[in-house]
Design a protein around this motif. Structure first.
Motif, PDB file in Angstrom:
ATOM      1  N   SER A  58      15.304  -3.011  -2.899  1.00 43.98           N
ATOM      2  CA  SER A  58      15.032  -4.430  -3.118  1.00 43.98           C
ATOM      3  C   SER A  58      13.767  -4.860  -2.376  1.00 43.98           C
ATOM      4  N   LYS A  59      13.563  -4.294  -1.192  1.00 46.68           N
ATOM      5  CA  LYS A  59      12.335  -4.634  -0.440  1.00 46.68           C
ATOM      6  C   LYS A  59      11.093  -4.156  -1.194  1.00 46.68           C
ATOM      7  N   LYS A  60      11.221  -2.973  -1.798  1.00 48.42           N
ATOM      8  CA  LYS A  60      10.080  -2.389  -2.511  1.00 48.42           C
ATOM      9  C   LYS A  60       9.606  -3.266  -3.660  1.00 48.42           C
ATOM     10  N   ALA A  61      10.550  -4.016  -4.223  1.00 49.32           N
ATOM     11  CA  ALA A  61      10.235  -4.790  -5.419  1.00 49.32           C
ATOM     12  C   ALA A  61       9.440  -6.064  -5.126  1.00 49.32           C
ATOM     13  N   SER A  62       9.456  -6.515  -3.875  1.00 53.55           N
ATOM     14  CA  SER A  62       8.778  -7.781  -3.573  1.00 53.55           C
ATOM     15  C   SER A  62       7.258  -7.655  -3.715  1.00 53.55           C
ATOM     16  N   PRO A  63       6.584  -8.773  -4.056  1.00 50.80           N
ATOM     17  CA  PRO A  63       5.127  -8.728  -4.282  1.00 50.80           C
ATOM     18  C   PRO A  63       4.364  -8.249  -3.037  1.00 50.80           C
ATOM     19  N   SER A  64       4.796  -8.709  -1.860  1.00 49.87           N
ATOM     20  CA  SER A  64       4.066  -8.306  -0.649  1.00 49.87           C
ATOM     21  C   SER A  64       4.214  -6.804  -0.428  1.00 49.87           C
ATOM     22  N   ALA A  65       5.388  -6.270  -0.762  1.00 48.38           N
ATOM     23  CA  ALA A  65       5.599  -4.833  -0.591  1.00 48.38           C
ATOM     24  C   ALA A  65       4.736  -4.032  -1.553  1.00 48.38           C
ATOM     25  N   ARG A  66       4.537  -4.596  -2.741  1.00 44.00           N
ATOM     26  CA  ARG A  66       3.679  -3.897  -3.703  1.00 44.00           C
ATOM     27  C   ARG A  66       2.240  -3.811  -3.207  1.00 44.00           C
ATOM     28  N   ALA A  67       1.763  -4.915  -2.624  1.00 41.07           N
ATOM     29  CA  ALA A  67       0.408  -4.915  -2.064  1.00 41.07           C
ATOM     30  C   ALA A  67       0.312  -3.882  -0.958  1.00 41.07           C
ATOM     31  N   MET A  68       1.355  -3.854  -0.138  1.00 39.15           N
ATOM     32  CA  MET A  68       1.407  -2.905   0.964  1.00 39.15           C
ATOM     33  C   MET A  68       1.401  -1.483   0.420  1.00 39.15           C
ATOM     34  N   GLN A  69       2.177  -1.268  -0.631  1.00 32.51           N
ATOM     35  CA  GLN A  69       2.275   0.065  -1.228  1.00 32.51           C
ATOM     36  C   GLN A  69       0.911   0.551  -1.716  1.00 32.51           C
ATOM     37  N   SER A  70       0.151  -0.353  -2.324  1.00 32.93           N
ATOM     38  CA  SER A  70      -1.142   0.108  -2.834  1.00 32.93           C
ATOM     39  C   SER A  70      -2.100   0.424  -1.682  1.00 32.93           C
ATOM     40  N   PHE A  71      -1.939  -0.303  -0.567  1.00 34.14           N
ATOM     41  CA  PHE A  71      -2.733   0.055   0.620  1.00 34.14           C
ATOM     42  C   PHE A  71      -2.347   1.443   1.119  1.00 34.14           C
ATOM     43  N   ARG A  72      -1.035   1.676   1.185  1.00 31.88           N
ATOM     44  CA  ARG A  72      -0.550   2.964   1.695  1.00 31.88           C
ATOM     45  C   ARG A  72      -1.024   4.119   0.808  1.00 31.88           C
ATOM     46  N   GLU A  73      -1.071   3.862  -0.486  1.00 31.82           N
ATOM     47  CA  GLU A  73      -1.456   4.928  -1.410  1.00 31.82           C
ATOM     48  C   GLU A  73      -2.916   5.344  -1.256  1.00 31.82           C
ATOM     49  N   LYS A  74      -3.696   4.488  -0.613  1.00 36.11           N
ATOM     50  CA  LYS A  74      -5.111   4.830  -0.400  1.00 36.11           C
ATOM     51  C   LYS A  74      -5.308   5.742   0.816  1.00 36.11           C
ATOM     52  N   LEU A  75      -4.306   5.819   1.657  1.00 33.10           N
ATOM     53  CA  LEU A  75      -4.458   6.656   2.865  1.00 33.10           C
ATOM     54  C   LEU A  75      -4.422   8.139   2.504  1.00 33.10           C
ATOM     55  N   PRO A  76      -5.236   8.949   3.184  1.00 29.75           N
ATOM     56  CA  PRO A  76      -5.250  10.391   2.885  1.00 29.75           C
ATOM     57  C   PRO A  76      -3.865  11.031   2.991  1.00 29.75           C
TER      58      PRO A  76
END
Length: 904
Positions: free
Chosen positions: A119-137
DNA sequence: GAGCACTGC
């Protein structure tokens, strides 16, 4: 009236084997020849006689008290040693699962964790966070990493700063476990070498997961934790995990253990991996992940039987690198030789007259004209004149000036070796005012002992038209990160501790840093944008630097480590340490064990004594721990707690750059006429407590040059010590602490307790004309450190000093000292050995010799015997009521201590 | 005649 003659220890002059000793060492830094201080001791000491007085009145009163005590005291030797409870709680995780927690409950909890995560993953702020995390090596190795964790018990991760290994990898494991409905069963621990990183990384991950800190992600550091029963990923300092091992030797509650920053080769981390390598076969389900910088990942893989390595590329902005020769070309700075009169042959002259280190010698052998053909004459002349032993502050200043005039915006970080260089450079910049308009520049010193460390302006971006220039020590290399740094100026050196096992001497000397450190320093310029690193040493020297710094275990005295080894029941000390990644010098191990025997922590079989077992529960150096127990027994608990906290943590006195005379005066006023740095600490702390009660503590700290953060930490540590003393039965908290403080204001008694704890750290004070000179058993003549309240004092009332730290820097300095009497030493120092000639007493292996008429010797021996018995009883039965049972013996000791009073 | 790297339980 009696005379006690103090005679001087005789020994044959030791031959100098420092050369052979150093030849055995492989590392460059150790090759600098060490003098053998053990030679010529007799000569340096001379021979003295010391007169002290015991009045017949004192003799009679001590006699009476002892006789009374004999009647009152029935000695009970039959009581067996009580093992310390070692009770310390580590709440949460699966260790304390009760029987009622059924399999069904666990399944339900795992499902809950997964639902929550999704449920946390689905929130908009978590999505923004996820895309930041995906940029990390680190994200790119996620699948490989999780597969490797599943398939291997041990895994080594190598990755540079900025790759996200610390924040992402533990999180990947957590998400994976929760997703696969193993959330309730997993307990992931990630260790960090420093407190701040444990907190900040945990906070970062909690926020990436959209949770509050302390829910599934928490931290635990000494005296501070944020965790709950829900916590599945815990960040803790390595020290906290080592303490946990005492109660949970197989880490049964842990499913995954990540050990971060092992490339730093801290003592705790090196110690931990020896234990872990032995533990793994017994815990086949435990997963161990070692995280290191790229530079030495192979070393760890090999140590764990060629464990697989996953490499993660780093991400930082590129940082251009200039060496001395390039810096000289750019700045046109002229280095003037120390031997100006002999221009042209200055290098040869320097080689003859000063001893330089092997790295500097490498450069001195370079033929400048052929090697630096493409450089200007001015640069070549400067290179000729350059000294590897002394930093040229003019060059530093000129480099700063160059950046300010010719480079773009951005903060400048200058790495220097210490307080002195920072202070001098600051003065020079102010004096020359080369930057013209001083309102355009913000020059900030940054040193662990300066009061500026916690000021915001170091971290904050300066106003847009201002350039920030930070003059720092190594503290800015890993402990403090200043984000907006674009330019780094690296002098290439740092003060480094080393341990000279031959002379039993800790050293703190400037030396060339390693390539790893140089790399780390350079990286400090590339956190927000591309940067430039100005190295104020030639490339030739950089290329010759050692790959990494000598591990801490090879650079420090080992007594505390040895105590921990015994406490964790890891077998014989020497054979355990031989299993280390880089085992310490056997002589250093021998020194540590001998010390532990001298102070009564280990017996002849190298097993813990009852005293030793108590000390295991105290997170303190054995000497300081012993002082605390003695303070408790001799009813000076408050002072002992305070002094132990300060010695174990850090000095609360700060060293301001401008007002150091005032700071010095403030410290001296706390010491009053005690001739003691420890009493100064004690009085300062007590005055702070008073100020705090009336709410004026902030102003008080400011006026007296004290660090409020350090004092608060000391206060918290005191409470922890009280709890631990209560756990081992030494203190009955219900009774109140007043009973343990009967002599809390008796400074002779406090000093005697210091002597009991700090022994054998004793030096002799001897009058030499109008001054006093100081001598130690190991190295002969020593000096009082200039920061001590005893510095510059010419005459002392008492003949000895005890100290907690003796360090060789420019000279061999006693950093902290307390002036103590013969009686303090005779009653609370080392064992009294009858001298071979039969007319006196020896101590410190014959270094100190006391002689006196038989009646006095006998009286002292009798009192000492009674004190030792009382002590032994209390240690064996910690609940013993000293105020009731030992009253007269203690009173007799006090009587004798007061007869040599300096306060009354 | 003069000086104080940095962590951690």
């Amino acid at each position: 009236m009696v005379k006690i003659l103090l005679q001087i220890w005789h020994r044959d002059k030791a031959s100098t084997y420092s050369h052979a000793y150093n030849k055995g060492k492989t590392l460059v830094f150790s090759k600098v020849p060490l003098p053998d201080y053990r030679a010529d001791l007799d000569e340096r000491h001379g021979s003295t006689q010391k007169e002290i007085k015991m009045s017949t009145e004192t003799e009679r009163r001590v006699e009476n008290l002892l006789t009374r005590s004999k009647e009152a005291l029935t000695i009970n030797d039959s009581a067996g040693p009580s093992a310390p409870s070692g009770k310390q709680s580590f709440p949460g995780t699966s260790t304390t699962e009760s029987d009622s927690t059924s399999k069904v409950d666990k399944q339900r909890f795992s499902a809950q964790l997964r639902d929550l995560q999704n449920s946390k993953k689905a929130s908009p702020s978590a999505r923004a966070m996820q895309s930041f995390r995906e940029k990390l090596p680190a994200y790119r190795v996620k699948d490989d990493f999780l597969k490797a964790v599943a398939a291997n018990q041990v895994l080594v991760i190598s990755g540079e700063t900025g790759c996200g290994k610390t924040t992402q990898l533990p999180q990947f494991i957590l998400e994976e476990e929760i997703e696969n409905l193993r959330g309730a069963d997993c307990s992931i621990i990630c260790t960090q070498p420093r407190r701040i990183s444990a907190i900040s990384v945990a906070a970062r991950i909690a926020s990436e997961r959209g949770e509050n800190l302390g829910e599934t992600v928490g931290y635990q550091i000494r005296l501070e934790a944020k965790r709950s029963a829900q916590t599945r990923l815990l960040f803790c300092t390595t020290g906290v995990l080592l303490r946990r091992l005492v109660q949970e030797p197989d880490l049964s509650g842990v499913s995954h253990l990540l050990v971060d920053e092992i490339h730093e080769r801290g003592m705790n981390e090196d110690f931990l991996i020896i234990i872990l390598r032995d533990l793994l076969p017994q815990r086949p389900d435990l997963r161990l992940i070692l995280m290191s910088a790229t530079i030495n990942a192979d070393l760890f893989s090999k140590y764990f039987g060629n464990a697989p390595i996953i490499h993660i590329p780093g991400f930082t902005f590129p940082v251009a690198e200039l060496f001395l020769e390039d810096v000289l070309e750019k700045t046109r700075y002229k280095i003037n030789s120390e031997f100006d009169d002999y221009r042209g042959s200055s290098r040869r002259r320097r080689q003859q007259s000063t001893k330089s280190d092997p790295l500097t010698e490498i450069f001195e052998d370079v033929d400048i004209d052929s090697q630096y053909k493409s450089y200007s004459t001015s640069t070549r002349q400067s290179l000729e004149a350059w000294s590897g032993t002394q930093l040229d502050l003019g060059l530093v200043e000129s480099t700063i000036e160059h950046i300010c005039r010719h480079e773009g915006d951005g903060a400048i970080l200058v790495f220097l070796t210490g307080w002195d260089e920072i202070s001098k450079l600051l003065d020079k910049i102010k004096e020359n005012n080369f930057l013209g308009n001083s309102s355009k520049f913000l020059v900030l010193p940054l040193h662990g002992s300066m009061p500026t460390v916690n000021q915001r302006e170091i971290f904050d971006r300066p106003p847009s038209n201002m350039r920030k220039i930070v003059l720092a020590t190594n503290i800015a290399e890993s402990s403090i990160t200043i984000d907006d740094v674009v330019y780094v100026i690296d002098c290439g050196k740092a003060k480094e501790t080393s341990y000279d096992a031959l002379n039993k001497l800790a050293c703190l000397l400037p030396s060339w840093i390693s390539k790893a450190s140089a790399h780390q320093r350079r990286g400090r310029a590339g956190r927000v944008q591309p940067g430039v690193c100005y190295r104020l040493y030639p490339k030739v020297i950089h290329d010759a630097m050692p790959q990494y710094q000598l591990p801490e275990i090879l650079r420090t005295p080992l007594q505390e480590l040895c105590l921990n080894i015994k406490s964790l029941q890891l077998g014989a000390v020497a054979s355990f340490l031989a299993k280390a990644l880089q085992p310490p010098d056997p002589l250093a191990v021998k020194n540590a064990i001998e010390l532990l025997k001298t102070i009564g922590v280990l017996d002849d079989m190298e097993e813990l004594t009852p005293l030793g077992r108590h000390l295991c529960t105290l997170p303190l150096d054995p000497n300081i721990g012993k002082m605390l127990l003695m303070g408790c027994i001799f009813q000076c608990l408050g002072p002992a707690l305070t002094i132990a906290a300060a010695l174990a943590h850090r000095d609360p006195f700060v060293l301001p750059i401008n007002r150091k005379e005032e700071a010095d005066a403030a410290k001296r006023s706390f010491a009053d006429d005690s001739y003691s740095d420890h009493i100064a600490l004690l009085k300062a702390f007590e005055a702070w407590k008073d100020a705090k009660r009336s709410g004026r503590d902030r102003a008080f700290c400011w006026q007296n040059f004290l660090s409020p953060i350090t004092l608060q930490m000391m206060d918290d540590m005191r409470n922890q010590f009280i709890d631990l003393l209560s756990d081992i039965g030494f203190v009955n908290k219900a009774r109140g602490l007043k009973d343990y403080n009967h002599y809390g204001n008796d400074l002779e008694m406090v000093c005697a307790v210091l002597c009991a704890g700090l022994y054998p750290n004793v030096i002799q004070c001897k009058r030499r004309g109008k001054r006093t000179a100081f001598y130690s058993k190991e190295v002969g003549k020593v000096d009082i450190h200039p920061s001590s309240v005893n510095a510059g004092v010419h005459e002392f009332p008492l003949p000895y000093m005890v100290y907690s730290e003796k360090v060789k820097t420019a000279s061999i300095y006693i950093r902290d000292s307390t002036n103590i009497s013969d009686y303090a030493l005779l009653l609370f120092g080392g064992a009294l050995i009858p001298s071979k000639t039969g007319d006196g007493i020896e101590m410190l292996g014959g270094y100190l010799h006391f002689s006196a008429p038989k009646s006095v010797i006998q009286l002292i021996q009798r009192l000492r015997g009674e004190l030792d018995k009382l002590l032994q009883r209390k240690i064996v039965e910690p609940g013993l009521d000293i105020p009731a049972e030992g009253k007269d013996v203690v009173a007799a000791a006090v009587e004798l201590l007061h007869s040599q009073n300096i306060y009354h």
